[in-house]
Design an enzyme around this catalytic site. Sequence first.
Site, PDB file in Angstrom:
ATOM      1  N   ASN A  89      -4.679  -7.710  -3.278  1.00  0.00           N
ATOM      2  CA  ASN A  89      -4.227  -6.748  -2.233  1.00  0.00           C
ATOM      3  C   ASN A  89      -3.239  -7.466  -1.172  1.00  0.00           C
ATOM      4  O   ASN A  89      -3.457  -8.763  -0.897  1.00  0.00           O
ATOM      5  CB  ASN A  89      -5.523  -6.433  -1.469  1.00  0.00           C
ATOM      6  CG  ASN A  89      -6.704  -5.846  -2.018  1.00  0.00           C
ATOM      7  OD1 ASN A  89      -6.095  -4.669  -3.068  1.00  0.00           O
ATOM      8  ND2 ASN A  89      -7.714  -6.059  -2.045  1.00  0.00           N
ATOM      9  N   GLN A  96      -6.334  -5.506   2.069  1.00  0.00           N
ATOM     10  CA  GLN A  96      -6.558  -7.019   2.357  1.00  0.00           C
ATOM     11  C   GLN A  96      -7.379  -7.320   3.606  1.00  0.00           C
ATOM     12  O   GLN A  96      -7.047  -6.911   4.742  1.00  0.00           O
ATOM     13  CB  GLN A  96      -5.198  -7.755   2.074  1.00  0.00           C
ATOM     14  CG  GLN A  96      -5.293  -9.182   2.251  1.00  0.00           C
ATOM     15  CD  GLN A  96      -4.037  -9.923   1.951  1.00  0.00           C
ATOM     16  OE1 GLN A  96      -2.991  -9.370   2.123  1.00  0.00           O
ATOM     17  NE2 GLN A  96      -4.214 -11.236   1.815  1.00  0.00           N
ATOM     18  N   HIS A 102      -5.560 -14.589  -2.924  1.00  0.00           N
ATOM     19  CA  HIS A 102      -6.714 -14.499  -4.088  1.00  0.00           C
ATOM     20  C   HIS A 102      -6.469 -13.404  -5.003  1.00  0.00           C
ATOM     21  O   HIS A 102      -6.045 -12.278  -4.645  1.00  0.00           O
ATOM     22  CB  HIS A 102      -7.949 -14.332  -3.482  1.00  0.00           C
ATOM     23  CG  HIS A 102      -8.264 -13.312  -2.189  1.00  0.00           C
ATOM     24  ND1 HIS A 102      -7.499 -13.130  -1.111  1.00  0.00           N
ATOM     25  CD2 HIS A 102      -8.661 -11.883  -2.577  1.00  0.00           C
ATOM     26  CE1 HIS A 102      -7.748 -12.045  -0.632  1.00  0.00           C
ATOM     27  NE2 HIS A 102      -8.409 -11.276  -1.528  1.00  0.00           N
ATOM     28  N   HIS A 104      -8.363 -10.697  -7.527  1.00  0.00           N
ATOM     29  CA  HIS A 104      -9.438 -10.006  -7.766  1.00  0.00           C
ATOM     30  C   HIS A 104      -9.587  -9.660  -9.472  1.00  0.00           C
ATOM     31  O   HIS A 104      -8.611  -9.406  -9.913  1.00  0.00           O
ATOM     32  CB  HIS A 104      -9.883  -8.667  -7.226  1.00  0.00           C
ATOM     33  CG  HIS A 104      -9.989  -8.621  -5.689  1.00  0.00           C
ATOM     34  ND1 HIS A 104     -11.265  -8.301  -5.165  1.00  0.00           N
ATOM     35  CD2 HIS A 104      -9.045  -8.586  -4.841  1.00  0.00           C
ATOM     36  CE1 HIS A 104     -11.022  -8.226  -3.838  1.00  0.00           C
ATOM     37  NE2 HIS A 104      -9.564  -8.513  -3.537  1.00  0.00           N
TER      38      HIS A 104
HETATM   39  P1  AMP Z   1      -9.336  -8.352   0.091  1.00  0.00           P
HETATM   40  O1  AMP Z   1     -10.200  -7.361   0.669  1.00  0.00           O
HETATM   41  O2  AMP Z   1      -8.660  -8.089  -0.995  1.00  0.00           O
HETATM   42  O3  AMP Z   1      -9.019  -9.529   1.234  1.00  0.00           O
HETATM   43  O4  AMP Z   1     -10.781  -9.278  -0.612  1.00  0.00           O
HETATM   44  C1  AMP Z   1     -11.824 -10.121   0.098  1.00  0.00           C
HETATM   45  C2  AMP Z   1     -12.822 -10.121  -1.011  1.00  0.00           C
HETATM   46  O5  AMP Z   1     -13.732 -11.026  -0.456  1.00  0.00           O
HETATM   47  C3  AMP Z   1     -13.758  -8.843  -0.685  1.00  0.00           C
HETATM   48  O6  AMP Z   1     -13.713  -8.120  -1.951  1.00  0.00           O
HETATM   49  C4  AMP Z   1     -14.868  -9.335  -0.229  1.00  0.00           C
HETATM   50  O7  AMP Z   1     -16.306  -8.555  -0.751  1.00  0.00           O
HETATM   51  C5  AMP Z   1     -15.257 -10.718  -0.538  1.00  0.00           C
HETATM   52  N1  AMP Z   1     -15.728 -11.868   0.131  1.00  0.00           N
HETATM   53  C6  AMP Z   1     -15.983 -11.784   1.465  1.00  0.00           C
HETATM   54  N2  AMP Z   1     -16.772 -12.470   1.810  1.00  0.00           N
HETATM   55  C7  AMP Z   1     -17.296 -13.244   0.886  1.00  0.00           C
HETATM   56  C8  AMP Z   1     -18.193 -14.572   0.374  1.00  0.00           C
HETATM   57  N3  AMP Z   1     -18.860 -15.087   1.507  1.00  0.00           N
HETATM   58  N4  AMP Z   1     -18.363 -14.738  -0.941  1.00  0.00           N
HETATM   59  C9  AMP Z   1     -17.742 -14.071  -1.826  1.00  0.00           C
HETATM   60  N5  AMP Z   1     -16.943 -12.824  -1.483  1.00  0.00           N
HETATM   61  C10 AMP Z   1     -16.803 -12.652  -0.406  1.00  0.00           C
END
Ligand code: AMP
Length: 117
Positions: A89, A96, A102, A104
Amino acid sequence: MSLSEPTIFERIVAREIPADIVFENDRVIAFRDIAPQASLHLLVVPKTANYSNVAELAAGDAALLAEVVDIASRLASDHSNGQYRLVFNTGADAGQTVFHVHAHVLSGALEEGTLAS
Ligand code: AMP
């Protein structure tokens, strides 16, 4: 460490908050997404906080991006059937929420109405 407030992923790298870590080396960490959108939902994260999205990473360290992709592929084989979606994202309007690059890794049964669909 970036000059701004550390992101949640920097805090996971620093072991300040827990995560279900499935892989780690000097440059990359991978852990299970806390809100999975597929039966396997991992995040593969370069440890450096220098890149906020995949385009910045590609321009700044193409070898590190290639390593992220290789690790994602291997983890999808180790933890699922080796078939997967790789989602980066980019930008708040695209979903995002963490501005530390990162990937996914989504594999197996995918949830509906999410970034996977
Ligand atoms: P994005 O929305 O692409 O920035 O992805 C961020 C991702 O991080 C989301 O899918 C969240 O569910 C995940 N996320 C947020 N906090 C944590 C955490 N503490 N441990 C694991 N995943 C997390």
